[in-house]
Enzyme design. Structure first.
Site, PDB file in Angstrom:
ATOM      1  CG  HIS A 145       7.553  -1.063   0.780  1.00 19.67           C
ATOM      2  ND1 HIS A 145       8.630  -0.438   0.066  1.00 19.67           N
ATOM      3  CD2 HIS A 145       6.538  -1.238  -0.098  1.00 19.67           C
ATOM      4  CE1 HIS A 145       8.010  -0.138  -1.028  1.00 19.67           C
ATOM      5  NE2 HIS A 145       6.815  -0.805  -1.188  1.00 19.67           N
ATOM      6  CG  ASN A 184       5.449  -9.455  -2.293  1.00 19.79           C
ATOM      7  OD1 ASN A 184       5.729  -9.706  -3.625  1.00 19.79           O
ATOM      8  ND2 ASN A 184       4.698  -8.707  -1.882  1.00 19.79           N
ATOM      9  CD  GLU A 222       3.581  -5.616   5.858  1.00 22.68           C
ATOM     10  OE1 GLU A 222       2.894  -6.498   5.292  1.00 22.68           O
ATOM     11  OE2 GLU A 222       4.597  -5.157   4.813  1.00 22.68           O
ATOM     12  NE  ARG A 259       0.873  -2.077 -11.474  1.00 21.99           N
ATOM     13  CZ  ARG A 259       0.965  -1.139 -10.601  1.00 21.99           C
ATOM     14  NH1 ARG A 259       2.145  -0.957  -9.962  1.00 21.99           N
ATOM     15  NH2 ARG A 259       0.278   0.100 -10.464  1.00 21.99           N
ATOM     16  CG  HIS A 318      -0.845  -6.190  -3.736  1.00 21.56           C
ATOM     17  ND1 HIS A 318      -0.017  -4.664  -3.830  1.00 21.56           N
ATOM     18  CD2 HIS A 318      -1.980  -5.651  -3.802  1.00 21.56           C
ATOM     19  CE1 HIS A 318      -1.146  -3.824  -3.608  1.00 21.56           C
ATOM     20  NE2 HIS A 318      -2.381  -4.423  -3.678  1.00 21.56           N
ATOM     21  CB  THR A 360       2.395  -0.439  -1.596  1.00 20.09           C
ATOM     22  OG1 THR A 360       2.124  -1.660  -2.116  1.00 20.09           O
ATOM     23  CG2 THR A 360       1.409   0.143  -0.467  1.00 20.09           C
ATOM     24  CG  HIS A 412       8.983  -7.670  -8.004  1.00 20.46           C
ATOM     25  ND1 HIS A 412       8.774  -6.648  -8.533  1.00 20.46           N
ATOM     26  CD2 HIS A 412       9.053  -7.074  -6.686  1.00 20.46           C
ATOM     27  CE1 HIS A 412       8.541  -5.487  -7.883  1.00 20.46           C
ATOM     28  NE2 HIS A 412       8.613  -5.891  -6.749  1.00 20.46           N
ATOM     29  CD  GLU A 455       1.251  -6.863   0.456  1.00 19.09           C
ATOM     30  OE1 GLU A 455       1.124  -6.442  -0.661  1.00 19.09           O
ATOM     31  OE2 GLU A 455       2.390  -7.338   0.845  1.00 19.09           O
ATOM     32  NE  ARG A 503      -0.874  -2.388  -7.984  1.00 17.21           N
ATOM     33  CZ  ARG A 503       0.032  -1.520  -7.181  1.00 17.21           C
ATOM     34  NH1 ARG A 503       0.658  -1.959  -6.385  1.00 17.21           N
ATOM     35  NH2 ARG A 503      -0.583  -0.284  -7.124  1.00 17.21           N
TER      36      ARG A 503
HETATM   37  N1  PXP Z   1       4.699  -5.303   2.316  1.00 13.47           N
HETATM   38  C1  PXP Z   1       3.838  -4.710   1.544  1.00 13.47           C
HETATM   39  C2  PXP Z   1       2.705  -4.199   2.016  1.00 13.47           C
HETATM   40  C3  PXP Z   1       4.020  -4.261   0.016  1.00 13.47           C
HETATM   41  O1  PXP Z   1       3.159  -3.646  -0.538  1.00 13.47           O
HETATM   42  C4  PXP Z   1       5.331  -4.724  -0.442  1.00 13.47           C
HETATM   43  C5  PXP Z   1       5.653  -4.479  -1.910  1.00 13.47           C
HETATM   44  O2  PXP Z   1       4.897  -5.175  -2.554  1.00 13.47           O
HETATM   45  C6  PXP Z   1       6.268  -5.490   0.364  1.00 13.47           C
HETATM   46  C7  PXP Z   1       5.932  -5.559   1.784  1.00 13.47           C
HETATM   47  C8  PXP Z   1       7.432  -5.972   0.089  1.00 13.47           C
HETATM   48  O3  PXP Z   1       8.517  -4.822  -0.268  1.00 13.47           O
HETATM   49  P1  PXP Z   1       9.707  -5.132  -1.087  1.00 13.47           P
HETATM   50  O4  PXP Z   1       9.248  -5.679  -2.572  1.00 13.47           O
HETATM   51  O5  PXP Z   1      10.276  -3.862  -1.348  1.00 13.47           O
HETATM   52  O6  PXP Z   1      10.569  -6.187  -0.386  1.00 13.47           O
END
Ligand code: PXP
Length: 240
Positions: A192, A7, A152, A49, A43, A101, A10, A70, A45
């Site tokens: 997550h 992902n 998921e 953001r 994602h 999330t 960030h 996402e 959003r």
């Molecule tokens: N899966 C989903 C559905 C998420 O919303 C996120 C966070 O954006 C992640 C996985 C990844 O989480 P992390 O950034 O904590 O690894």
């Protein structure tokens, strides 16, 4: 074997903090793939953001592996997702005030809207539609009922477990959920809060997880050691 999808939200968060054009999440995605990631997650959003529509369009054109979009069930983002046609659409809950999330969808209370949105995603030739849910057998069964072909599982509680006993308890809940999902023929993803330290215990105790989505831990490590090294290290842990 478990696939690693990264992902890159960030990276966009950092870019947007200075209203800059860099670091570019599209560039980061290419580095992730070159270092061995099986796919890329973002994602989009509603408040934009981090990831923007420009990023989404370019990721669609440049990502070679699996692309996981996402999204919430808001009409505007559902329309963009159908147009972009990722390999996987993962439906997540979304609240403006949250930092990230915070938990899975309550599939039963969102059932009517999910029954409208999920067929539209398949009609747009998106092969896989996952619901992001907590480790709860009732949610797994509800996900299958509304027509998702994947889930998921939210691993935030697992990642936050303060003691070994607590971690084992949450892993047992996750395992009960994956066993049920497997029996129902759903594809199983997890994500997550997963990181370099907590993944191996999950892998030993929770069966049938086909892919994980990991963001923050990898992007945070990349700031110190570079994206390719951070990804290679996680690939060794997740993919063996
Ligand atoms: N899966 C989903 C559905 C998420 O919303 C996120 C966070 O954006 C992640 C996985 C990844 O989480 P992390 O950034 O904590 O690894």
């Amino acid at each position: 074997m478990t696939d690693l999808l990264i992902n890159i939200d960030h990276v966009a968060t950092l870019r947007n903090a200075r209203r800059e054009t860099f670091p570019d999440p599209v560039h980061a995605a290419a580095l992730c793939e070159m270092a061995g990631a099986d796919g890329i997650v973002f994602h989009l959003r509603e408040d934009r953001r981090h990831i923007t529509e420009r990023d989404v369009r370019l990721l669609k054109q440049t990502v070679k592996g699996k692309l996981d979009f996402e999204l919430s069930t808001a009409e505007e983002v559902v329309g963009i997702c159908c147009d972009v046609q990722p390999d996987l659409a993962t439906l997540v809950p979304e609240r403006r005030e949250e930092v990230t999330t915070e938990g899975g969808l309550d599939v039963r209370s969102a059932r009517d809207r999910l029954r409208e949105v999920i067929p539209r995603l398949y009609d747009a030739e998106i092969e896989e539609v996952a619901l992001f849910i907590d480790a709860d057998v009732a949610q797994v069964e509800a996900a299958a009922e509304v027509g998702a072909n994947a889930i998921e599982l939210h691993t935030g509680d697992y990642a936050n477990a303060a003691t070994r006993e607590e971690r084992q308890r949450v892993a047992d809940q996750l395992a009960a959920a994956t066993e049920r999902a497997h029996a129902l023929g759903l594809r199983i993803h997890a994500g997550h809060g997963l990181d370099y330290n907590n993944f191996p215990f999950l892998a030993r105790h929770v069966p049938h997880v086909e892919e994980v989505s990991i963001g923050f831990a990898i992007v945070a490590r990349a700031v110190l050691v570079g994206m390719e090294q951070a990804v290679r290290e996680m690939c060794r842990i997740v993919k063996g």
